[in-house]
Design an enzyme around this catalytic site. Structure first.
Site, PDB file in Angstrom:
ATOM      1  N   CYS A  54      61.975  27.374  48.878  1.00 23.40           N
ATOM      2  CA  CYS A  54      62.738  26.758  49.947  1.00 23.40           C
ATOM      3  C   CYS A  54      63.153  27.851  50.926  1.00 23.40           C
ATOM      4  O   CYS A  54      62.981  29.031  50.662  1.00 23.40           O
ATOM      5  CB  CYS A  54      63.970  26.095  49.369  1.00 23.40           C
ATOM      6  SG  CYS A  54      63.546  25.004  48.014  1.00 23.40           S
ATOM      7  N   ARG A 104      58.344  27.564  54.501  1.00 25.02           N
ATOM      8  CA  ARG A 104      58.644  27.772  53.090  1.00 25.02           C
ATOM      9  C   ARG A 104      58.788  26.455  52.326  1.00 25.02           C
ATOM     10  O   ARG A 104      58.908  26.438  51.108  1.00 25.02           O
ATOM     11  CB  ARG A 104      59.939  28.573  52.939  1.00 25.02           C
ATOM     12  CG  ARG A 104      59.904  29.918  53.615  1.00 25.02           C
ATOM     13  CD  ARG A 104      61.202  30.639  53.401  1.00 25.02           C
ATOM     14  NE  ARG A 104      61.405  30.954  52.010  1.00 25.02           N
ATOM     15  CZ  ARG A 104      60.926  32.011  51.394  1.00 25.02           C
ATOM     16  NH1 ARG A 104      60.217  32.884  52.050  1.00 25.02           N
ATOM     17  NH2 ARG A 104      61.160  32.217  50.119  1.00 25.02           N
ATOM     18  N   TRP A 117      61.364  22.626  49.398  1.00 24.63           N
ATOM     19  CA  TRP A 117      60.070  22.305  48.806  1.00 24.63           C
ATOM     20  C   TRP A 117      60.409  21.876  47.385  1.00 24.63           C
ATOM     21  O   TRP A 117      60.795  22.688  46.552  1.00 24.63           O
ATOM     22  CB  TRP A 117      59.160  23.524  48.795  1.00 24.63           C
ATOM     23  CG  TRP A 117      57.743  23.222  48.418  1.00 24.63           C
ATOM     24  CD1 TRP A 117      56.740  22.801  49.234  1.00 24.63           C
ATOM     25  CD2 TRP A 117      57.164  23.323  47.112  1.00 24.63           C
ATOM     26  NE1 TRP A 117      55.582  22.633  48.521  1.00 24.63           N
ATOM     27  CE2 TRP A 117      55.808  22.941  47.223  1.00 24.63           C
ATOM     28  CE3 TRP A 117      57.648  23.682  45.858  1.00 24.63           C
ATOM     29  CZ2 TRP A 117      54.937  22.923  46.133  1.00 24.63           C
ATOM     30  CZ3 TRP A 117      56.788  23.661  44.778  1.00 24.63           C
ATOM     31  CH2 TRP A 117      55.442  23.285  44.916  1.00 24.63           C
ATOM     32  N   ASN A 148      67.502  28.625  46.436  1.00 23.34           N
ATOM     33  CA  ASN A 148      66.046  28.774  46.471  1.00 23.34           C
ATOM     34  C   ASN A 148      65.604  29.391  45.163  1.00 23.34           C
ATOM     35  O   ASN A 148      66.082  30.455  44.804  1.00 23.34           O
ATOM     36  CB  ASN A 148      65.661  29.693  47.644  1.00 23.34           C
ATOM     37  CG  ASN A 148      64.189  30.038  47.639  1.00 23.34           C
ATOM     38  OD1 ASN A 148      63.370  29.271  47.152  1.00 23.34           O
ATOM     39  ND2 ASN A 148      63.855  31.191  48.185  1.00 23.34           N
ATOM     40  N   GLY A 149      64.727  28.695  44.444  1.00 25.00           N
ATOM     41  CA  GLY A 149      64.266  29.220  43.159  1.00 25.00           C
ATOM     42  C   GLY A 149      64.381  28.139  42.112  1.00 25.00           C
ATOM     43  O   GLY A 149      64.534  26.964  42.430  1.00 25.00           O
ATOM     44  N   GLU A 151      36.673  30.634  50.991  1.00 26.08           N
ATOM     45  CA  GLU A 151      37.794  30.557  51.925  1.00 26.08           C
ATOM     46  C   GLU A 151      37.642  29.368  52.879  1.00 26.08           C
ATOM     47  O   GLU A 151      38.615  28.666  53.172  1.00 26.08           O
ATOM     48  CB  GLU A 151      37.899  31.888  52.688  1.00 26.08           C
ATOM     49  CG  GLU A 151      38.962  31.978  53.750  1.00 26.08           C
ATOM     50  CD  GLU A 151      40.384  31.743  53.261  1.00 26.08           C
ATOM     51  OE1 GLU A 151      40.606  31.648  52.049  1.00 26.08           O
ATOM     52  OE2 GLU A 151      41.281  31.619  54.117  1.00 26.08           O
ATOM     53  N   LYS A 191      40.336  26.393  53.223  1.00 26.38           N
ATOM     54  CA  LYS A 191      40.978  26.054  54.509  1.00 26.38           C
ATOM     55  C   LYS A 191      40.847  24.564  54.785  1.00 26.38           C
ATOM     56  O   LYS A 191      41.781  23.915  55.222  1.00 26.38           O
ATOM     57  CB  LYS A 191      40.327  26.813  55.683  1.00 26.38           C
ATOM     58  CG  LYS A 191      40.654  28.267  55.844  1.00 26.38           C
ATOM     59  CD  LYS A 191      42.028  28.555  56.387  1.00 26.38           C
ATOM     60  CE  LYS A 191      43.023  28.751  55.286  1.00 26.38           C
ATOM     61  NZ  LYS A 191      43.199  30.103  54.800  1.00 26.38           N
ATOM     62  N   GLU A 231      42.990  22.500  52.461  1.00 30.24           N
ATOM     63  CA  GLU A 231      44.402  22.776  52.707  1.00 30.24           C
ATOM     64  C   GLU A 231      44.946  22.056  53.939  1.00 30.24           C
ATOM     65  O   GLU A 231      46.023  21.470  53.884  1.00 30.24           O
ATOM     66  CB  GLU A 231      44.521  24.296  52.886  1.00 30.24           C
ATOM     67  CG  GLU A 231      45.906  24.836  53.007  1.00 30.24           C
ATOM     68  CD  GLU A 231      45.901  26.352  53.181  1.00 30.24           C
ATOM     69  OE1 GLU A 231      44.832  26.940  53.483  1.00 30.24           O
ATOM     70  OE2 GLU A 231      46.970  26.953  53.024  1.00 30.24           O
ATOM     71  N   HIS A 286      22.921  25.382  39.264  1.00 30.74           N
ATOM     72  CA  HIS A 286      23.556  25.345  37.938  1.00 30.74           C
ATOM     73  C   HIS A 286      24.527  24.187  37.813  1.00 30.74           C
ATOM     74  O   HIS A 286      25.441  24.235  37.008  1.00 30.74           O
ATOM     75  CB  HIS A 286      24.224  26.689  37.645  1.00 30.74           C
ATOM     76  CG  HIS A 286      23.248  27.820  37.664  1.00 30.74           C
ATOM     77  ND1 HIS A 286      22.349  28.033  36.644  1.00 30.74           N
ATOM     78  CD2 HIS A 286      22.979  28.751  38.612  1.00 30.74           C
ATOM     79  CE1 HIS A 286      21.575  29.064  36.951  1.00 30.74           C
ATOM     80  NE2 HIS A 286      21.948  29.518  38.148  1.00 30.74           N
ATOM     81  N   LYS A 337      54.204  28.071  52.568  1.00 32.15           N
ATOM     82  CA  LYS A 337      53.466  29.294  52.844  1.00 32.15           C
ATOM     83  C   LYS A 337      53.716  30.372  51.800  1.00 32.15           C
ATOM     84  O   LYS A 337      52.842  31.155  51.474  1.00 32.15           O
ATOM     85  CB  LYS A 337      53.835  29.831  54.230  1.00 32.15           C
ATOM     86  CG  LYS A 337      52.950  30.984  54.632  1.00 32.15           C
ATOM     87  CD  LYS A 337      52.887  31.156  56.101  1.00 32.15           C
ATOM     88  CE  LYS A 337      51.931  32.253  56.481  1.00 32.15           C
ATOM     89  NZ  LYS A 337      50.524  31.849  56.328  1.00 32.15           N
TER      90      LYS A 337
END
Ligand code: AGP
Length: 625
Positions: free
Chosen positions: A2, A27, A82, A106-107, A494, A498, A501, A517, A620
């Site tokens: 957060c 965040r 969050w 936060n945590g 990547e 992206k 995401e 495979h 983020k």
């Protein structure tokens, strides 16, 4: 994950809190709230959803409540969440009130269940499903026994397990903000030169007020009021001194500067991020034969040179950068490199040689799993190095040595320019170690100078318009494969990340050689395969993979050299890399491919109508595991 902010001083606090929260929204952004002092009361405004909701509610409050002029408010705290414990509802949004105590957190409180039982047994009635509210009851109990707010916060930490930061205020001590940090949840403090104190989860909310900031260490309590900030030891309560750091970020770098999204702005900032990173890392006065890559930081150079082997650890996009680092360091320096996901490494029994150097990559420098590995490895007695974009971040303080990328603040949740800056830092490590081993890498250095220019020349024009056109043509397909070999393989991973995401589209990245495979079974006419095929040592093989997927009905989008007619003819859609890129060593291809896959994801996300800068369910900075 957060974001928290607190202000006590002479300025209009509500404005500072809301602006600060908007900068911390990366965040977490599922609910938010502010608490502020009016008269002898603390008012709380909170809501599910984005900070805009709280901003509107605050404006309404100012209009409708008697004496509601919020410009007279000089003291408050704010939070953007969050969710971990409890759904993202208004009830679970912070700040939380427990009697006269109001807090943001936060945590994670790991002993939450057990603590809740105890508090309920002692007569408390939590109003939310969060772990955070419980902390408030603990502070309240201590204050009821006679402790000051500062000591109440300190003592409350004795009953909670887990890493967290809090900022707390109380109607019994109006004008005092108490912040505390234990473990990985960052907190930054600053003195307001006009008189006052500001605290926040990172430095961005502070920048309008000052660039002189103090990073709160784990195990610190910071008390802020209209006179400034004071630091104390969380355990003993003894006063301590903390150093001030001057930030090199400016307010301008925190705005969109005319771009529709931060992500787009940050994609376009890549040439500058490369130049700044290169200038920041190297001591150009010492440059030349035999070492075209002399690190400005001698400690970094010494650590690298004394390593028997290198272990690169990271998460997400930073892990993809690490994969490329392996290719380059092994190629030029002949040093063994392994690449590890931090979340896996930390729970294994890893075997390190005495001289193994562990390099942790984290743009934020706050990723919980990555930090856990650094602590674990420090504990084993091996040397660690951090590569981070954030000065003063936890990684920068806990690793044996630190190497800073200079991409500037990255606000979009999707990493873009920080990824390119990480790539460059790894390439420079490879170049430095290779030169020490007698490799003649001056030409690579010369090419390095050309890359940002070539990229800048086409990024805003051809690349952006091609990505836009191609995205329109392929937006309706059910799924995407990104394939590449060699240096293009990590970019395939990547590219797929992206797209998942920010566009919420199913996408997978594969090494071209892996298709047979298993994954090729997925190929049908509803699938787009993005083929990363620059003119490099792997091109022929990648082209064979292209033919294989095409034969099975896939829609092929190829990204390659502008003169590669064969590739162009073989594909349904086509994006050409910048002219001139083929004159460079193949090691540079990722620096051109990466912005293309970023732009493609960006355009597809726009067409899907997603929130590009703040994609759902993400934050983020992943400060919890
Ligand atoms: C990438 O777009 C993501 N934001 C994510 O994968 C990120 O790279 C990961 O969480 C690691 O973050 P860090 O670099 O700050 O440690």
């Amino acid at each position: 994950m957060c974001g928290i902010v607190g202000y006590a001083g002479k300025r209009a606090a509500v404005d500072i809190l809301i602006r600060g929260l908007k900068r911390l929204e990366y965040r977490g952004y599922d609910s938010s709230g502010i608490a502020f002092v009016r008269g002898d009361r603390i008012e709380i405004i909170k809501s599910e959803g984005r900070i805009d909701n709280v901003e509107k509610m605050a404006a309404k409050f100012a209009e409708t409540s008697p004496g509601g002029n919020l410009n007279d408010v000089h003291f408050g705290i704010g939070h953007t969440r969050w969710a971990t414990h409890g759904k993202p509802t208004t009830q679970n949004a912070h700040p939380h009130r427990t009697g006269h105590v109001v807090l943001v957190h936060n945590g994670i409180i790991e002993n939450y269940q057990e603590l809740k039982k105890k508090l309920v047994a002692r007569g408390h009635q939590p109003q939310s499903e969060t772990d955070s509210e419980l902390f408030g009851f603990l502070v309240l109990e201590e204050m009821e026994k006679g402790a000051s707010l500062m000591n109440g916060v300190r003592l409350a930490f004795d009953s909670v397990e887990g890493a967290c930061s809090v900022v707390v205020m109380s109607e019994r001590e109006l004008g005092v903000l108490v912040g505390a940090r234990r473990g990985g949840s960052p907190l930054v403090a600053a003195i307001d030169p006009e008189g006052g104190a500001i605290l926040a989860s990172d430095a961005q909310p502070l920048i309008d007020i000052t660039r002189e900031v103090i990073f709160v260490e784990q195990g610190d309590v910071v008390v802020g009021d209209s006179k400034g900030v004071h630091f104390f030891d969380l355990k003993s309560g003894a006063p301590i001194q903390r150093k001030t750091t001057r930030l090199d970020w400016s307010v301008e770098t925190l705005s969109k500067q005319g771009f529709a999204h931060y992500m787009l702005k940050e994609i376009h900032e890549q040439p500058t991020a490369l130049v700044d990173t290169f200038n920041g890392l190297l001591d150009l006065a010492k440059r030349g034969d035999p070492d075209p890559f002399p690190f400005a930081d001698r400690e970094v150079a010494k650590l690298l040179e004394s390593a028997s082997d290198i272990v690169l650890i990271a998460c997400g996009t930073s892990w993809h950068a690490a994969l490329l680092g392996k290719y380059w360091i092994e190629r030029w320096a002949g040093v063994r490199v392994s690449v590890e996901l931090a979340s896996e490494f930390r729970y294994r029994q890893p075997v390190l040689a005495p001289q193994s150097l562990v390099i942790a990559l984290s743009q934020s420098g706050e990723t919980a799993d990555t930090l856990a590995v650094v602590r674990q490895v420090n504990g084993l007695g091996n040397k660690t190095m951090g590569i981070t974009n954030v000065r003063g971040s936890t990684l920068s303080r806990e690793a044996t040595a630190v190497l800073y990328t200079s991409a500037g603040p990255e606000i979009g949740v999707a990493a873009t320019k920080t990824f390119s800056a990480q790539l460059l830092s790894l390439l420079i490590i490879a170049g430095h170690l290779g030169s020490k081993k007698g490799r003649k890498l001056e030409p690579v250095f010369d090419e390095l100078l050309r890359v940002p220019h070539l990229l800048a020349g086409e990024l805003a024009g051809t690349l952006a318009s091609r990505a836009h056109a191609v995205a329109k043509a392929i937006a309706g397909y059910k799924g995407f494969f990104f394939i590449g070999r060699g240096y293009s393989f990590p970019i395939a991973l990547e590219g797929a990340l992206k797209l998942k995401e920010i566009a919420y589209v199913h996408a997978e990245g594969y090494a071209g050689g892996e298709l047979k495979h298993g994954p090729i079974a997925m190929i049908d006419p509803n699938m787009v395969v993005v083929v990363l095929a620059p003119r490099d040592s792997w091109r022929e093989k990648t082209l064979s993979n292209l033919e294989e997927v095409k034969a099975r009905g896939a829609v092929v989008l190829a990204i390659g050299d502008p003169s590669d007619e064969a590739l162009k003819q073989a594909s349904h859609h086509w994006i050409a890399l910048p002219e001139g890129a083929r004159e460079l060593d193949e090691c540079w291809a990722p620096f051109f491919l990466s912005p293309v896959v970023q732009l493609l994801s960006y355009e597809l996300a726009l067409l899907k109508g997603t929130d590009v800068d703040k994609p759902r369910n993400l934050a983020k900075s992943v400060t919890v595991e």
